[in-house]
Design an enzyme around this catalytic site. Structure first.
Site, mmCIF file in Angstrom:
data_model
loop_
_atom_site.group_PDB
_atom_site.id
_atom_site.type_symbol
_atom_site.label_atom_id
_atom_site.label_comp_id
_atom_site.label_asym_id
_atom_site.label_seq_id
_atom_site.Cartn_x
_atom_site.Cartn_y
_atom_site.Cartn_z
ATOM 1 N N GLY A 64 1.248 3.656 4.204
ATOM 2 C CA GLY A 64 2.355 2.843 3.712
ATOM 3 C C GLY A 64 3.600 3.679 3.459
ATOM 4 N N PHE B 270 -13.714 22.059 11.484
ATOM 5 C CA PHE B 270 -14.120 20.783 10.910
ATOM 6 C C PHE B 270 -15.083 20.101 11.868
ATOM 7 C CE2 PHE B 270 -13.093 17.707 7.574
ATOM 8 C CZ PHE B 270 -12.615 18.559 6.599
ATOM 9 N N GLU C 252 -16.200 18.176 4.272
ATOM 10 C CA GLU C 252 -16.724 18.893 5.425
ATOM 11 C C GLU C 252 -16.125 20.297 5.506
ATOM 12 O OE1 GLU C 252 -17.713 16.138 8.919
ATOM 13 O OE2 GLU C 252 -15.794 17.063 9.369
ATOM 14 N N ARG D 283 -20.022 13.400 12.035
ATOM 15 C CA ARG D 283 -20.616 12.970 10.772
ATOM 16 C C ARG D 283 -21.826 12.064 10.929
ATOM 17 N NH1 ARG D 283 -14.938 12.095 7.529
ATOM 18 N NH2 ARG D 283 -14.642 14.330 7.201
ATOM 19 N N ARG E 93 -15.280 8.165 13.139
ATOM 20 C CA ARG E 93 -14.045 8.937 13.036
ATOM 21 C C ARG E 93 -14.352 10.407 12.787
ATOM 22 N NH1 ARG E 93 -11.217 11.040 8.715
ATOM 23 N NH2 ARG E 93 -12.419 9.939 7.141
ATOM 24 N N GLU F 13 -6.212 3.007 7.039
ATOM 25 C CA GLU F 13 -7.637 2.680 7.105
ATOM 26 C C GLU F 13 -7.893 1.176 7.202
ATOM 27 O OE1 GLU F 13 -10.098 4.937 4.424
ATOM 28 O OE2 GLU F 13 -11.830 3.639 4.793
ATOM 29 N N LEU G 246 -17.318 13.096 -3.057
ATOM 30 C CA LEU G 246 -17.349 13.824 -1.796
ATOM 31 C C LEU G 246 -17.317 15.336 -1.959
ATOM 32 C CD1 LEU G 246 -17.203 13.126 1.273
ATOM 33 C CD2 LEU G 246 -14.855 13.925 1.128
ATOM 34 N N GLY H 223 0.828 -1.198 0.000
ATOM 35 C CA GLY H 223 0.000 0.000 0.000
ATOM 36 C C GLY H 223 0.856 1.239 0.000
ATOM 37 N N ALA H 224 0.549 2.134 -0.947
ATOM 38 C CA ALA H 224 1.336 3.354 -1.090
ATOM 39 C C ALA H 224 0.508 4.593 -0.813
ATOM 40 C CB ALA H 224 1.945 3.419 -2.489
ATOM 41 N N HIS I 179 -20.581 9.713 5.075
ATOM 42 C CA HIS I 179 -20.305 11.151 5.092
ATOM 43 C C HIS I 179 -21.571 11.879 4.662
ATOM 44 C CE1 HIS I 179 -18.541 15.022 4.145
ATOM 45 N NE2 HIS I 179 -17.379 14.636 4.636
ATOM 46 N N HIS J 148 -18.117 6.396 3.317
ATOM 47 C CA HIS J 148 -16.894 7.189 3.245
ATOM 48 C C HIS J 148 -15.688 6.541 3.913
ATOM 49 C CE1 HIS J 148 -14.541 10.788 2.870
ATOM 50 N NE2 HIS J 148 -14.360 10.896 4.164
ATOM 51 N N GLN K 213 -18.685 4.573 8.304
ATOM 52 C CA GLN K 213 -19.024 6.000 8.289
ATOM 53 C C GLN K 213 -19.676 6.420 6.978
ATOM 54 O OE1 GLN K 213 -15.931 9.419 8.265
ATOM 55 N NE2 GLN K 213 -16.920 9.486 10.247
#
Ligand SMILES: Cc1cc2nc3c(=O)[nH]c(=O)nc-3n(C[C@H](O)[C@H](O)[C@H](O)COP(=O)(O)OP(=O)(O)OC[C@H]3O[C@@H](n4cnc5c(N)ncnc54)[C@H](O)[C@@H]3O)c2cc1C
Ligand code: SF4
Ligand code: SF4
Ligand code: FES
Lengths: 573, 237
Positions: free
Chosen positions: A16, A115, A250, A281, A388, A377, A247, A11-12, A237, A347, A235
């Site tokens: 990661g 936020f 927020e 949220r 979250r 995640e 998206l 994972g990048a 959103h 989300h 979650q």
């Protein structure tokens, strides 16, 4: 082929990459990513990264810690939330030093904005805590970390797709990966694996997540017998572009945007009198869903309006230019003068691979599994609890990505090279062969859509015993059908038909764990709302859910929540 | 409505030469071209290859030629092509790996050539390095780049001079030349000042026209040229 590296990071995204930065140079490290690293989903993050820098107004890490716990409806482990909030300023300064182009205050410091759920004085009013680069915060951090990794000489295998985790005697000895460009299957022999494969929003129909968000690492760990934690907490959103799920950060409400129903009413005043549109949220998404259910959606339909018209063109251009352009491109709407149709969109996954705050993956007895780590995640560090907060994920990625890297370096001192099992690639090769040999059968696309439909209908913002049972029955039936998938593409180069067929198995497996975990939690908490049990029940459910694969299906158990400073209180905003 | 697509197909491993294949697919005017591609692949022909991930113009995966113009399939809507046949081809000049999937290595190497990271000599302060709002504004547009390569694919100079570093690499160079925190400005300008560096650009503006993030690419290149002329006196050109 067989590759050999001390450490393999899968994972990048930011998790990661940040971990890689810690390990590369000190150990032979390789980074695998199924998409080109710069196309990782972290790049989609818009709003920002939270840290109590106090650049715009007074702020303290204690407030941030409290908000994180309250945001998570008290099933966030408080020791972990403390690490996050305390380490946040250092982590953000570090990003700035690497070159992340943050917006600035008039004094030249990193600019911050309000936020959802981030407050001053333990819930009194919104606080400006989100550090941002316009509305492309994730993208600029991703590019900065990626190029920093390149500069450091990190070994990267782009477009290599992990298909199996190879374990032996309850420890990790490597993984199997598929090279997209050639179709070759490789074995990566190593001493440590860090899973940083991101989320799995593609379990649902409407989502802000990328096509790559299929939960590969989470499912492959689960299949290998590793417990997943808090899978019921999904979650939604509040503001996805209606119909598309793309998206609208927020940040739009952080900068002053307001949600309105069909009468033009600012309905959040009724649901969260103190901080209104900037409540957590789950609270805002439930409010929108309630307005819609009670007939106050726009024209009686299933969306509400996000009003940015009073922000002015200058603010939209300087701070929200990407989302302004998204609504222009996809809806033909000018956010400066028109209202934006929005509805909740899947989300973020609070649940994932059970790991400690050091990034070590834990078994059901809470013992670390030698050589296996998780960050980002895909992991569940018991940090975000039942919901979250915005801007806490990017922070999680860099804080706990780094910590996972540190743990790996420590552990490498005693992690030995173990011989892999006899034919580590055989299972994967057999699976690919049988898919390619099946002459006719189901299309993976159809099964995926059916899964997304049922999960969205039955396991979203509002859930009941009945809807969840329905989802479980349908998901299980679809799992059967998935065993009969046939693909068109028998080639070797960029065969995404094949990979999507394999990813379907992951999504279905994870959908099942979400539903089973949700059935077990007979209360309402954070993002998990049960119409049949509408209250939070601390006596019975102030605990984490664990789910483990067994031959008889997913086995659900629980573990306690760590509470250090803030005893659970009723949660109002 | 029904959309007609003509899609470039090529598997260098088995095909002698590329061909175009036609597909028909039902689509809503508000849908993306990427949605159509996905529907074709999922329902009609799984052998089709292309890259995609975010589906809303942030990851940079699906740059391709749509009716001759480089663009992101996820940012173009069906309604823009109503009644017309849509031809999808890979980015020009890029080596085709399969169908619409191209080799990005040379493109990325061009970006890396100019060291796309902040270079500082002094130790960082304990907190953030200060930067004024005006200084931050200088790079506000270029930091939108998503490395999609539409600009480089569209640049007519690239077809004549494959050694030209190309517009995207220059956008990334601009980002660090004009980042007030960077301490290698002069060296960076010197590095840009060579025949395949900043100079081949002849202001076709194609890059600017196609950039899906609305970066004023040509303007940035011209600013770099002026900066070199201003800052490096006595340079040979
Ligand atoms: C639209 C959007 C906006 C957001 N905005 C914010 C925000 O403003 N602030 C905030 O804090 N959070 C935000 N979030 C949440 C946050 O961006 C994500 O939670 C986070 O980026 C996840 O990062 P990650 O490093 O865990 O994984 P990702 O960035 O998702 O990366 C996953 C990586 O794993 C690789 N991978 C996956 N499977 C495999 C496999 N089988 N083999 C090899 N490689 C694999 C992928 O190629 C990729 O490199 C947002 C999320 C979305 C969707
Ligand atoms: S302006 Fe320069 S870089 Fe852009 S397309 Fe024209 S020649 Fe190429
Ligand atoms: S400058 Fe624009 S077109 Fe070129 S790579 Fe960046 S985003 Fe794409
Ligand atoms: S799919 Fe990400 S830019 Fe189009």
């Amino acid at each position: 082929m067989i590759f050999k590296h001390d450490v393999i990071i899968v994972g990048a995204g930011l998790a990661g990459l940040r971990a890689a930065m810690e390990v590369a140079g000190a150990a032979d490290t390789a980074l695998l990513s199924k998409v080109y690293p710069t196309r990782s989903h972290s790049g989609a993050a818009q709003g920002g990264i939270a840290a109590a820098l106090g650049n715009e107004e007074e702020d303290f890490w204690e407030w941030h810690m409290y908000d994180t716990i309250k945001g998570g409806d008290y099933v966030a482990d408080q020791d972990v939330a403390e690490i996050l909030a305390k380490d946040a300023p250092r982590a953000v300064y570090e990003l700035e030093h690497m070159g992340v182009p943050f917006n600035r205050t008039p004094e030249g410091k990193i600019a911050q904005r309000a936020f959802g759920g981030h407050t001053r004085g333990f819930g009194k009013a919104p606080v400006k805590r989100a550090c941002y680069a316009a509305d492309r915060s994730g993208r600029v951090i991703l590019d900065t970390l990626y190029f920093e990794g390149v500069r450091k000489g990190l070994k990267i295998y782009p477009e290599f797709h992990m298909l199996d985790l190879v374990m032996k005697d309850n420890r990790v000895v490597g993984l199997v990966a598929y090279e997209l460009a050639t179709g070759e299957v490789h074995f990566f022999h190593c001493r440590a694996v860090l899973l940083a494969t991101g989320g799995y929003g593609k379990v649902f129909k409407t989502t802000s997540n990328a096509f790559a968000s299929t939960g590969d690492g989470v499912f492959l760990a689960y299949r290998a017998g590793i417990p997943l934690e808090d899978m019921e907490f999904v979650q939604f959103h509040p503001t996805g572009i209606y119909g598309l799920g793309v998206l609208i950060s927020e940040a739009a409400r952080g900068e002053g945007g307001i949600l309105r129903n069909h009468q033009g009413e600012r309905f959040m005043e009724r649901y969260a009198p103190t901080i209104k549109d900037l409540a957590a949220r789950d609270v805002v998404s439930r409010a929108i869903a309630t307005e819609i259910l009670e007939g106050r959606g726009i024209n009686g339909r299933d969306y509400v309006h996000l009003d940015l018209t009073h922000l002015g063109e200058k603010k939209l251009a300087e701070k929200l230019s990407d989302i302004t352009s998204f609504v222009k491109i996809y809806l033909g709407i000018d956010a400066a003068t028109e209202l934006i149709p929005v509805a909740p969109t899947c989300h973020y996954m609070m649940g994932g691979i059970q790991a400690g705050s050091h990034g070590r993956v834990l078994d059901t007895e809470q013992n670390p599994i030698p050589g296996l780590y998780a960050a980002g995640e895909c992991s569940c560090l018991s940090l975000h609890g039942a919901n979250r907060l915005g801007c806490n994920s990017l922070l999680d990625l860099v804080v706990f990505g780094r910590r996972a890297g540190t743990s790996i370096l420590q552990d490498l001192k005693h992690l030995s090279w173990d011989d892999p099992p006899a034919h580590p690639m055989k299972e994967v090769q057999d699976r690919i062969r049988s898919l390619k040999e099946r002459k006719s059968g189901e299309k993976h696309g159809r099964i995926r859509s059916a899964m997304q439909e049922t999960m969205t209908r039955n396991c979203s913002i509002f859930r009941t015993e009945q809807s969840l049972s329905q989802a479980l029955a349908e998901v299980r039936a679809l799992k059967q059908q998935a065993g009969r998938v046939a693909i068109d593409n028998l080639g070797t180069r960029f065969n995404t038909d094949l990979l999507e067929a394999l990813e379907l198995e992951y999504l279905l497996g994870l959908a099942e764990t979400i539903v089973v975990s949700a059935l077990g939690r007979k209360e309402s908490r954070g993002a998990h709302f049960r119409d049949d049990y509408p209250e939070r029940n601390d006596d019975d459910y102030l605990k984490h859910t664990l789910v483990q694969r067994t031959d008889d299906g997913p086995q659900v158990s629980t573990k306690p929540v760590t509470i250090t400073i803030y005893p659970p209180k009723p949660r109002t905003y | 409505m029904e959309m007609k697509f003509k899609i470039f197909r090529f598997d260098p491993e088995v095909d002698e030469e590329p061909r175009y294949q036609e597909y028909r697919v039902a689509a809503d005017p508000a849908e993306r071209i990427l949605d159509c591609l996905n529907r074709i692949k999922w329902e009609q022909d799984g052998t089709l290859s292309y890259r995609m991930s975010c589906a809303h113009g942030v990851c940079g995966s699906d740059g391709m030629r749509i009716n001759g113009t480089c663009a992101l399939a996820c940012q173009k809507l069906v309604r823009e092509y109503a009644d017309a046949e849509v031809t999808l081809e890979p980015l020009p000049f890029f080596r085709v790996l399969k169908d619409l999937t191209v080799d990005m290595n040379a493109f990325l190497e061009g970006i890396l050539y100019f060291r796309p990271w902040l270079i500082t000599l002094s130790d960082p302060p304990e907190q953030e390095r200060l930067q004024s709002q005006e200084e931050a504004k200088r790079v506000e547009e270029v930091i939108r780049c998503i490395l999609c390569a539409c600009c480089t694919g569209a640049c007519p100079v690239m077809s004549e001079n494959p050694n030209y570093v190309g517009p995207a690499a220059l956008v990334w160079a601009f980002r660090h030349v004009f980042d007030s925190r960077d301490e290698k400005r002069i060296e960076r300008l010197n590095q840009l000042d060579f025949p395949d560096g900043v100079w081949p650009c002849v202001n076709h503006f194609e890059c600017t026209r196609v950039c899906p993030k609305k970066i004023p690419v040509t303007k940035c290149i011209n600013t770099l040229k002026r900066e070199i002329e201003k800052t490096l006196p006595g340079r040979s050109q």
